[in-house]
Design an enzyme around this catalytic site. Sequence first.
Site, PDB file in Angstrom:
ATOM      1  N   SER A 223      -3.414  -0.403  18.948  1.00 21.30           N
ATOM      2  CA  SER A 223      -2.402   0.627  19.228  1.00 21.30           C
ATOM      3  C   SER A 223      -1.901   1.326  17.968  1.00 21.30           C
ATOM      4  CB  SER A 223      -1.216   0.007  19.980  1.00 21.30           C
ATOM      5  OG  SER A 223      -1.615  -0.490  21.238  1.00 21.30           O
ATOM      6  N   ASP A 252      -5.434  -6.700   6.181  1.00 19.44           N
ATOM      7  CA  ASP A 252      -5.600  -6.582   4.734  1.00 19.44           C
ATOM      8  C   ASP A 252      -6.135  -5.202   4.366  1.00 19.44           C
ATOM      9  OD1 ASP A 252      -4.794  -9.236   4.571  1.00 19.44           O
ATOM     10  OD2 ASP A 252      -6.856  -9.975   4.699  1.00 19.44           O
TER      11      ASP A 252
END
EC number: 2.7.1.15
Length: 304
Positions: A223, A252
């Site tokens: 999302s 990351d």
Amino acid sequence: MSVVILGVFVADTAFHADRMPIMGETVLGRDFVLGPGGKGSNQAVAAARAGADAHFLTRLGTDDFARLARQTWGDAGVTPHVIDTPESYTGAAFIFLEHGTGQNAIIVSPGAAGLITPADIDAKAGLIGGADVFVTQLEQPLDAALRGLEVARAGGARTILNPAPASELPDEMLALCDYITPNETEAETLTGIKVDSTDAALQAAKAFRAKGVGAAIITLGESGALYHDGDTTLHVPAMSVGKVVDTTGAGDAFNGGFATALSEGMAPEEAVRFGNATAGLSVTRPGAASAMPTRAEIESLLRG
């Protein structure tokens, strides 16, 4: 354009299987990969490949996994600042990857990086405070992360805390964060608000703001991400570029890309989009550090 990252390197041992075994059970795996990982190291690799002058601060053992770390950083263009710690071992992680979805579960043993101290941070105060952006997470000891944020703030660097793995944090630490970048689970752990929608993400972001954080970016997987700084609220959709293969390094990748964009002077909203593009590309290939896209790939995706 310098980005200094404090964190952990671990060797990722990734097992692919249809499901996680229950206690006492053995299941047959579909694949196995040994490669570089650790949130901080992955973020440094992502930042370097995205175009930043990336520096990484950590501790390593003196073993084969340490050689893997140095090779990884050399290939990506990361400048390492390492304290060799022969009395310990270089960190390692067990990663379970669910076949068909790419979803993961992880156990991390930080090893030597678990011995990072505030004194280690003070020894690199000039590097940290002189950076454009300083990034840390919570895989190394909390007092070292806190000291890193203090030194960075005192030197004028913008600060990013990726609060993973989530743990209880003092308000004085949150007040040192120009940006905080939790995912849904981490945001819920830290604020008590279940993040199951963009509206809930906004409420969690407001809770972080109330604790002194400059801006909160709640990463929401497929999302996208929710950005809120008190004046501006922005939902940035995810950037889908192909089949999801491995989500291990997605957060990351986002943090490395986001930090790179900030270091180059991009507006925070633009930097979130840059981070989303970095993450969107990373999940379409296996591995964590090895999945980080190049600057050319990111720019091509952003151009549409």
